[in-house]
Motif scaffolding. Structure first.
Motif, mmCIF file in Angstrom:
data_model
loop_
_atom_site.group_PDB
_atom_site.id
_atom_site.type_symbol
_atom_site.label_atom_id
_atom_site.label_comp_id
_atom_site.label_asym_id
_atom_site.label_seq_id
_atom_site.Cartn_x
_atom_site.Cartn_y
_atom_site.Cartn_z
ATOM 1 N N ASP A 112 0.892 -1.104 0.112
ATOM 2 C CA ASP A 112 0.036 0.083 0.110
ATOM 3 C C ASP A 112 0.769 1.231 -0.091
ATOM 4 O O ASP A 112 0.330 2.167 -0.193
ATOM 5 N N GLY A 113 1.973 1.058 0.306
ATOM 6 C CA GLY A 113 3.137 2.329 0.018
ATOM 7 C C GLY A 113 3.275 2.837 -1.354
ATOM 8 O O GLY A 113 3.036 2.365 -2.193
ATOM 9 N N LEU A 114 3.581 4.370 -1.126
ATOM 10 C CA LEU A 114 3.526 4.934 -2.382
ATOM 11 C C LEU A 114 4.906 4.320 -3.183
ATOM 12 O O LEU A 114 5.939 4.338 -2.525
ATOM 13 N N ALA A 115 4.840 4.228 -4.495
ATOM 14 C CA ALA A 115 5.897 3.720 -5.390
ATOM 15 C C ALA A 115 6.232 4.787 -6.552
ATOM 16 O O ALA A 115 7.457 4.815 -6.909
ATOM 17 N N ALA A 116 5.369 5.498 -7.007
ATOM 18 C CA ALA A 116 5.392 6.476 -8.083
ATOM 19 C C ALA A 116 4.745 7.540 -7.998
ATOM 20 O O ALA A 116 3.474 7.326 -7.452
ATOM 21 N N ILE A 117 4.866 8.646 -8.462
ATOM 22 C CA ILE A 117 4.011 9.780 -9.182
ATOM 23 C C ILE A 117 4.150 10.043 -10.507
ATOM 24 O O ILE A 117 5.223 10.338 -11.037
ATOM 25 N N LEU A 118 2.980 9.882 -11.206
ATOM 26 C CA LEU A 118 2.932 10.135 -12.707
ATOM 27 C C LEU A 118 2.092 11.483 -12.846
ATOM 28 O O LEU A 118 1.051 11.482 -12.314
ATOM 29 N N TYR A 119 2.707 12.119 -13.764
ATOM 30 C CA TYR A 119 2.268 13.824 -13.692
ATOM 31 C C TYR A 119 1.414 13.587 -15.066
ATOM 32 O O TYR A 119 1.688 13.182 -16.026
ATOM 33 N N THR A 120 -0.026 14.206 -14.763
ATOM 34 C CA THR A 120 -0.874 13.902 -15.995
ATOM 35 C C THR A 120 -1.524 15.573 -15.898
ATOM 36 O O THR A 120 -1.941 15.947 -14.887
ATOM 37 N N SER A 121 -1.993 15.908 -17.062
ATOM 38 C CA SER A 121 -2.636 17.163 -17.511
ATOM 39 C C SER A 121 -4.241 17.245 -17.272
ATOM 40 O O SER A 121 -4.856 16.304 -17.348
#
Length: 503
Positions: free
Chosen positions: A152-161
């Motif tokens: 459940d831990g954070l693995a990635a941040i993907l930026y989207t418009s």
């Protein structure tokens, strides 16, 4: 020969465990040669150990601004193994967009290339963020073993418009990434003898999942930085690709290219997302790739993939986006949250374990898009209107916001407008998506000001916006239309632009 399908095990694991093939099987095919699963696993461990030695605290962000190099392909696993969060940056972005992502994510490390870094200005890299040449990242040496991270831990941040404002960071957990990989590998029927050509950017969930789903199936991925349709044809032949993913504008270009019959015939499946396939494209894919199953798919970064259409149904139901993928819970809702009747349009809502954790450090926009489901879990409201037919298939009706989708990219009109007026060539600007057979949508801009400034405006934007965000048409007005409240009448402006472009 029977080809083993990936089992739908609903128990997620840390994403750095996704290299699941036999040790001697090929995992990665690139210009440098091939990496076996064992070699790729060792390289992930070496990069993770190098990251861990830099003294970053657990959960800090590591950004990569790279083409599809080995470091770029392995970093999603290595950062996770080191207890860090990966932030992939689209290599097509220019300095303003890169600076926003670095600053918003609070990146503590940027791995890139000298020529790219040289385009950044003072202040673009936040204080405390180290910039590292990817050539300094080790691919061999003592490494870290597989992690025991909380799924459940954070693995990635993907930026989207979004339709307004600058790109926002979508927070993805290990479980989001893992279950997405298992789901896609299963319904695409990927097997250990498949070679997947990765043409799409790794900063897109669609592109990154090609890595993860391929490895989950024990298969090989061949990353390719797309240049021309001819390059793709050559890469399919060179890598022995059996699987090719694209977006509608890419398929238009690929169907215009010359394909040797033997090369086209080796593809087992082609997949599409980022826009609907027209019947013309479906027929073109059928004719050009006679041995390939066609998989239309629909999704959004906030919930990964939502639906796919079984290849057996494509010819009879070319207008459908299909049914929910494994692990997805998809429904059609009225504004009050109740379930719409069969045949009644409503907003597509995606729930279940593939739903992201919200937007990075943006509680307001998270609350607007993510809402609690009756069981207490989060559901994401897509902003897309769909309808479910008597046959159980979902069909796309329209988009509620003003998002522009061009060449597979989601583009914020506001981001273009801010860039246009920043130089003073125009007083006001409204950006609109216009139907374009090759791009899906082109970009037209209505401007208030003197058309004599257009040449300078175009020149400035070529240096400030990536190629996929460049407007194709500028229409100048003395004053832009306004509504009764004195605000820009965006609907009227859009209508006038579209009339002018189609007349």
């Amino acid at each position: 020969m029977t080809r083993a399908m990936v089992s739908l095990d609903p128990v997620p694991q840390p994403i750095d465990h996704v290299l699941r093939g036999a040790a001697g099987a090929i995992a990665l095919i690139d210009r440098g040669g091939m990496l076996t699963v064992a070699q790729a696993e060792a390289a992930v461990g070496a990069i993770a150990a190098w990251l861990a030695a830099r003294g970053l605290a657990p959960g800090e962000r590591v950004a990569t601004w790279l083409p599809k190099t080995r470091v770029a392909c392995l970093m999603p696993l290595a950062a996770a193994r080191a207890g860090l969060v990966h932030v992939p940056v689209n290599p097509l972005l220019r300095r303003a967009q890169v600076a926003h992502i670095l600053g918003d994510s609070g990146a503590r490390l940027l791995v890139s290339q000298p020529a790219r870094v040289a385009t950044l200005a003072d202040g673009d890299v936040p204080e405390g963020c180290a910039v590292i040449d990817e050539a300094a990242v080790p691919l061999a040496g003592d490494g870290l073993g597989r992690s025991s991270a909380d799924p459940d831990g954070l693995a990635a941040i993907l930026y989207t418009s979004g339709s307004t404002g600058r790109p926002k960071g979508v927070m993805l957990s290990h479980a989001n990434l893992w279950l997405g990989a298992i789901s896609v590998a299963h319904y695409l029927k990927l097997a250990a003898d498949d070679h997947v050509l990765g043409v799409l950017p790794l900063s897109f969930d669609y592109g990154q999942n090609q890595l993860l789903s391929t490895w989950a199936a024990g298969a090989a991925v061949a990353p390719l930085d797309y240049l021309t349709a001819r390059d793709v044809v050559k890469a399919v032949e060179r890598t022995g690709a059996t699987t090719l993913a694209g977006v509608p504008p890419l398929w238009v270009q690929l169907l215009e290219a010359t394909w040797p019959d033997a090369v086209a015939g080796q593809l087992r499946r082609v997949t599409n997302s980022g826009g609907a396939l027209t019947m013309r494209l479906v027929r073109g894919l059928r004719d050009r790739f006679p041995n390939a199953d066609v998989y239309p798919m629909y999704g959004l970064t906030e919930a990964f993939r939502s639906t796919y259409l079984d290849p057996a149904l494509v010819d009879a139901h070319p207008d459908a986006i299909g049914r929910a993928i494994p692990f997805a819970e998809v429904s059609v809702r009225r504004e009050d949250g109740t379930i719409a009747a069969v045949g009644e349009p409503g907003e597509l809502v995606h729930a279940g374990p593939l739903v992201a954790k919200g937007y990075w450090q943006d509680a307001e926009r998270t609350a607007q898009r993510f809402r609690a489901e009756p069981d207490g879990s989060l559901g994401v409201w897509s902003g897309d209107t769909v309808v479910q037919g008597e046959d159980g298939l979902l069909r796309f009706v329209g988009r509620d916001d003003e998002m522009i989708k061009s060449a597979g990219n989601r583009i914020s009109p506001q981001e273009i407008e801010e860039a246009v007026i920043a130089g003073g060539e125009a007083r006001e600007a409204v950006a609109v998506g216009i139907a374009d057979e090759r791009l899906g949508q082109g970009i037209a801009v209505a401007l208030a000001g003197d058309a004599a400034g257009e040449e300078g405006l175009r020149a400035r934007l070529r240096g400030e916006l990536p190629s996929f965000m460049q407007p194709q048409r500028y229409v100048w007005f003395d004053e832009l239309p306004r509504n009764a409240n004195g605000k820009l009448d965006r609907a009227a402006i859009a209508a006038r632009l579209r009339e002018g472009l189609t007349s």
